[in-house]
Enzyme design. Structure first.
Site, PDB file in Angstrom:
ATOM      1  CG  ASN A 177      -1.882  11.144  13.104  1.00  0.00           C
ATOM      2  OD1 ASN A 177      -1.826   9.992  13.517  1.00  0.00           O
ATOM      3  ND2 ASN A 177      -1.091  11.595  12.153  1.00  0.00           N
ATOM      4  CG  HIS A 224      -0.257   0.091   2.535  1.00  0.00           C
ATOM      5  ND1 HIS A 224       0.005  -1.027   3.285  1.00  0.00           N
ATOM      6  CD2 HIS A 224       0.231   1.127   3.252  1.00  0.00           C
ATOM      7  CE1 HIS A 224       0.621  -0.686   4.405  1.00  0.00           C
ATOM      8  NE2 HIS A 224       0.775   0.627   4.400  1.00  0.00           N
ATOM      9  NE  ARG A 267       2.067  11.487   8.746  1.00  0.00           N
ATOM     10  CZ  ARG A 267       2.113  10.405   9.516  1.00  0.00           C
ATOM     11  NH1 ARG A 267       0.998   9.941  10.051  1.00  0.00           N
ATOM     12  NH2 ARG A 267       3.236   9.785   9.760  1.00  0.00           N
ATOM     13  CD  GLU A 326      -0.541   9.591 -14.634  1.00  0.00           C
ATOM     14  OE1 GLU A 326      -0.220   9.793 -15.813  1.00  0.00           O
ATOM     15  OE2 GLU A 326       0.190   8.976 -13.832  1.00  0.00           O
TER      16      GLU A 326
END
Length: 147
Positions: free
Chosen positions: A66, A5, A9, A124
């Site tokens: 977070n 992966h 954030r 993209e």
């Protein structure tokens, strides 16, 4: 070795999921809240990859939120973009535009476009198969911002 992966954030999980899932079309395959660390991980897959990704845990996009972080997120010069092949680049770009997403590089060639996520991640979009015939409004639409 196997690719798993890419993690990015996100500052607003709700807005990010709206963009990545509702507008771009990715599918949430796993979500975990870490109360002690005060963060959430959400793993997304392209629809074509979703069933296999649930078993193999790849290829995925990991959104990390977070809870207490109010930092403004920026991208560095070493970051490029994530890319997705799409069935109808004109249709998807129109859907994104209708949702208020800026098309930074319109698909003037019927093949490639760039947009950005709410956290400024460059994406993209590439037309599956042959390029579509150039058409308006994309053909004469100028670039906007950077990608």
């Amino acid at each position: 070795m196997r690719y798993l992966h890419t993690m990015i954030r996100v500052s607003d999980l709700k807005a990010s999921l709206d963009f990545w899932c509702n507008q771009l079309g990715l599918v949430e395959v796993k979500r975990t809240d870490y109360e002690s660390g005060r963060f959430t991980l959400v793993f997304l897959a392209a629809p074509f990859d979703a069933l296999g990704a649930k078993d193999t845990k790849a290829p995925l996009l990991e959104l990390t939120h977070n809870w207490d972080d109010d930092e403004t997120l920026t991208t560095g010069r070493s970051w490029g973009h994530v890319a997705y092949r799409v069935d109808d680049i004109y249709g998807l770009c129109q859907t994104l535009m209708d949702a208020g997403v800026v098309i930074n590089r319109p698909p003037r060639d019927g093949h490639m476009a760039f947009v950005k996520s709410p956290d400024n991640v460059s994406i993209e979009l590439l037309q599956e198969g042959e390029h579509l015939a150039p058409m308006e409004p994309w053909l004469s639409m100028p670039n906007t911002g950077s990608w």
